[in-house]
Design an enzyme around this catalytic site. Structure first.
Site, PDB file in Angstrom:
ATOM      1  N   TYR A   1     106.074  68.573   7.193  1.00 39.58           N
ATOM      2  CA  TYR A   1     105.293  67.461   6.624  1.00 39.58           C
ATOM      3  C   TYR A   1     104.191  67.029   7.595  1.00 39.58           C
ATOM      4  CZ  TYR A   1     104.308  62.560   5.417  1.00 39.58           C
ATOM      5  OH  TYR A   1     103.679  61.370   5.136  1.00 39.58           O
TER       6      TYR A   1
HETATM    7  N1  NAP Z   1     107.530  57.401   3.260  1.00 40.89           N
HETATM    8  C1  NAP Z   1     107.038  57.038   4.418  1.00 40.89           C
HETATM    9  O1  NAP Z   1     107.691  56.362   5.241  1.00 40.89           O
HETATM   10  C2  NAP Z   1     105.614  57.439   4.775  1.00 40.89           C
HETATM   11  C3  NAP Z   1     105.140  57.144   6.045  1.00 40.89           C
HETATM   12  C4  NAP Z   1     103.795  57.406   6.334  1.00 40.89           C
HETATM   13  C5  NAP Z   1     102.968  57.969   5.376  1.00 40.89           C
HETATM   14  N2  NAP Z   1     103.459  58.276   4.131  1.00 40.89           N
HETATM   15  C6  NAP Z   1     102.508  58.819   3.140  1.00 40.89           C
HETATM   16  O2  NAP Z   1     102.057  57.724   2.363  1.00 40.89           O
HETATM   17  C7  NAP Z   1     101.549  58.203   1.115  1.00 40.89           C
HETATM   18  C8  NAP Z   1     102.038  57.328  -0.022  1.00 40.89           C
HETATM   19  O3  NAP Z   1     103.449  57.224  -0.010  1.00 40.89           O
HETATM   20  P1  NAP Z   1     104.237  56.722  -1.323  1.00 40.89           P
HETATM   21  O4  NAP Z   1     105.606  56.333  -0.896  1.00 40.89           O
HETATM   22  O5  NAP Z   1     103.361  55.799  -2.071  1.00 40.89           O
HETATM   23  O6  NAP Z   1     104.304  58.112  -2.121  1.00 40.89           O
HETATM   24  P2  NAP Z   1     105.033  58.449  -3.502  1.00 40.89           P
HETATM   25  O7  NAP Z   1     105.491  57.201  -4.183  1.00 40.89           O
HETATM   26  O8  NAP Z   1     106.032  59.523  -3.220  1.00 40.89           O
HETATM   27  O9  NAP Z   1     103.822  59.036  -4.371  1.00 40.89           O
HETATM   28  C9  NAP Z   1     103.336  60.302  -4.212  1.00 40.89           C
HETATM   29  C10 NAP Z   1     102.603  60.655  -5.491  1.00 40.89           C
HETATM   30  O10 NAP Z   1     102.008  61.956  -5.361  1.00 40.89           O
HETATM   31  C11 NAP Z   1     102.053  62.545  -6.633  1.00 40.89           C
HETATM   32  N3  NAP Z   1     101.934  64.001  -6.662  1.00 40.89           N
HETATM   33  C12 NAP Z   1     102.770  64.915  -6.136  1.00 40.89           C
HETATM   34  N4  NAP Z   1     102.362  66.159  -6.464  1.00 40.89           N
HETATM   35  C13 NAP Z   1     101.239  66.011  -7.222  1.00 40.89           C
HETATM   36  C14 NAP Z   1     100.362  66.924  -7.862  1.00 40.89           C
HETATM   37  N5  NAP Z   1     100.540  68.242  -7.788  1.00 40.89           N
HETATM   38  N6  NAP Z   1      99.305  66.424  -8.555  1.00 40.89           N
HETATM   39  C15 NAP Z   1      99.111  65.094  -8.656  1.00 40.89           C
HETATM   40  N7  NAP Z   1      99.911  64.163  -8.066  1.00 40.89           N
HETATM   41  C16 NAP Z   1     100.965  64.639  -7.351  1.00 40.89           C
HETATM   42  C17 NAP Z   1     103.405  62.141  -7.207  1.00 40.89           C
HETATM   43  O11 NAP Z   1     103.374  62.270  -8.601  1.00 40.89           O
HETATM   44  P3  NAP Z   1     104.667  62.760  -9.434  1.00 40.89           P
HETATM   45  O12 NAP Z   1     105.444  61.498  -9.736  1.00 40.89           O
HETATM   46  O13 NAP Z   1     104.052  63.386 -10.640  1.00 40.89           O
HETATM   47  O14 NAP Z   1     105.439  63.721  -8.568  1.00 40.89           O
HETATM   48  C18 NAP Z   1     103.518  60.700  -6.726  1.00 40.89           C
HETATM   49  O15 NAP Z   1     103.046  59.790  -7.701  1.00 40.89           O
HETATM   50  C19 NAP Z   1     101.966  59.676   1.027  1.00 40.89           C
HETATM   51  O16 NAP Z   1     100.836  60.467   1.384  1.00 40.89           O
HETATM   52  C20 NAP Z   1     103.039  59.791   2.095  1.00 40.89           C
HETATM   53  O17 NAP Z   1     103.095  61.101   2.610  1.00 40.89           O
HETATM   54  C21 NAP Z   1     104.759  58.015   3.817  1.00 40.89           C
END
Ligand code: NAP
Length: 213
Positions: free
Chosen positions: A127
């Site tokens: 990741y």
């Molecule tokens: N979790 C953590 O602690 C953490 C820490 C730092 C940074 N981040 C980053 O912060 C960002 C936002 O996090 P979050 O929790 O809001 O993420 P999330 O709720 O998991 O949302 C990710 C979105 O990406 C979409 N997606 C995946 N594959 C796709 C595709 N092929 N085409 C179009 N859309 C697609 C998903 O849609 P589907 O529902 O259709 O799959 C989902 O709506 C991400 O970039 C994550 O990596 C996370």
């Protein structure tokens, strides 16, 4: 402004789209599932159907935007392959579409740890390698890019108070509400183009914290 948020139904993205719509912007969210459209509409946003992995180009969705935001992610349940196709490939495709349609502004939701992916454990490494590579690509693209690297995301209510730092290597949680608020602020602050910074919960109001970067 017209802003296209990739990963439009994500937890940060939906919060951001709602804020942008409330501020009077045209907030468009790129989603791959038509079932997600109603949630975007309820947030005041415009759903745009498209797939970051399977569409050859994102030009048609990006065209006409003033800025794009990458807030998508393959998610914790996915393997290394989808880190490459979504977290890296999707971000690159979005940058390429911005370049080919003349959209200058790109705001990236990256992650802490992307400055040193090699030192991450086996689970996180693919990741963080994808995030690091995506950030490098966007920075080298010549776009007006801001790379925001939040700590661990929580669903606690936002406080509007954060800690931001251009010195990398920090740790800590940050509510998704506050990440969305920072992204909205950054979109209205073109001066932040060229910056990469980490973001945590803290005690400084968002405008003051970001303006001091
Ligand atoms: N979790 C953590 O602690 C953490 C820490 C730092 C940074 N981040 C980053 O912060 C960002 C936002 O996090 P979050 O929790 O809001 O993420 P999330 O709720 O998991 O949302 C990710 C979105 O990406 C979409 N997606 C995946 N594959 C796709 C595709 N092929 N085409 C179009 N859309 C697609 C998903 O849609 P589907 O529902 O259709 O799959 C989902 O709506 C991400 O970039 C994550 O990596 C996370």
């Amino acid at each position: 402004m017209d802003i296209l948020v990739a990963g439009g139904h994500g937890k940060v993205a939906l919060r951001l789209l709602r804020l942008l719509a409330e501020q009077g912007h045209t907030a468009r969210g790129l989603i791959r599932s038509p079932q997600h459209a109603a949630d975007l509409e309820a947030a005041g946003a415009v759903p745009v159907l498209g797939d970051l992995e399977n569409d050859e180009t994102l030009d048609a969705y990006v065209r006409g935007a003033d800025a794009v935001v990458f807030a998508a992610g393959a998610g914790p349940g996915s393997g290394p392959g989808r880190k490459r196709t979504v977290d890296l490939g999707g971000a690159v495709k979005l940058a390429d579409a911005a370049l080919s349609t003349g959209v200058r502004r790109y705001v990236m939701v990256s992650s802490i740890g992307a400055d040193r992916p090699e030192s991450a454990g086996e689970t996180m490494r693919p990741y963080l390698l994808a995030k690091a590579e995506a950030d490098d690509y966007v920075r080298a693209s010549g776009l007006d890019a801001t790379i925001v690297r939040p700590g661990s995301l929580t669903d606690e209510p936002g406080t509007g108070l954060v800690r931001v730092s251009r010195e990398l290597g920090g740790r800590g949680p940050v509510p998704r509400d506050d990440v969305a608020a920072v992204l909205a602020y950054v979109l209205g602050a073109p001066r932040t183009a060229g910056l990469t910074f980490e973001l945590f919960g803290g005690d400084t109001p968002i405008p003051q914290a970001v303006d001091a970067l």
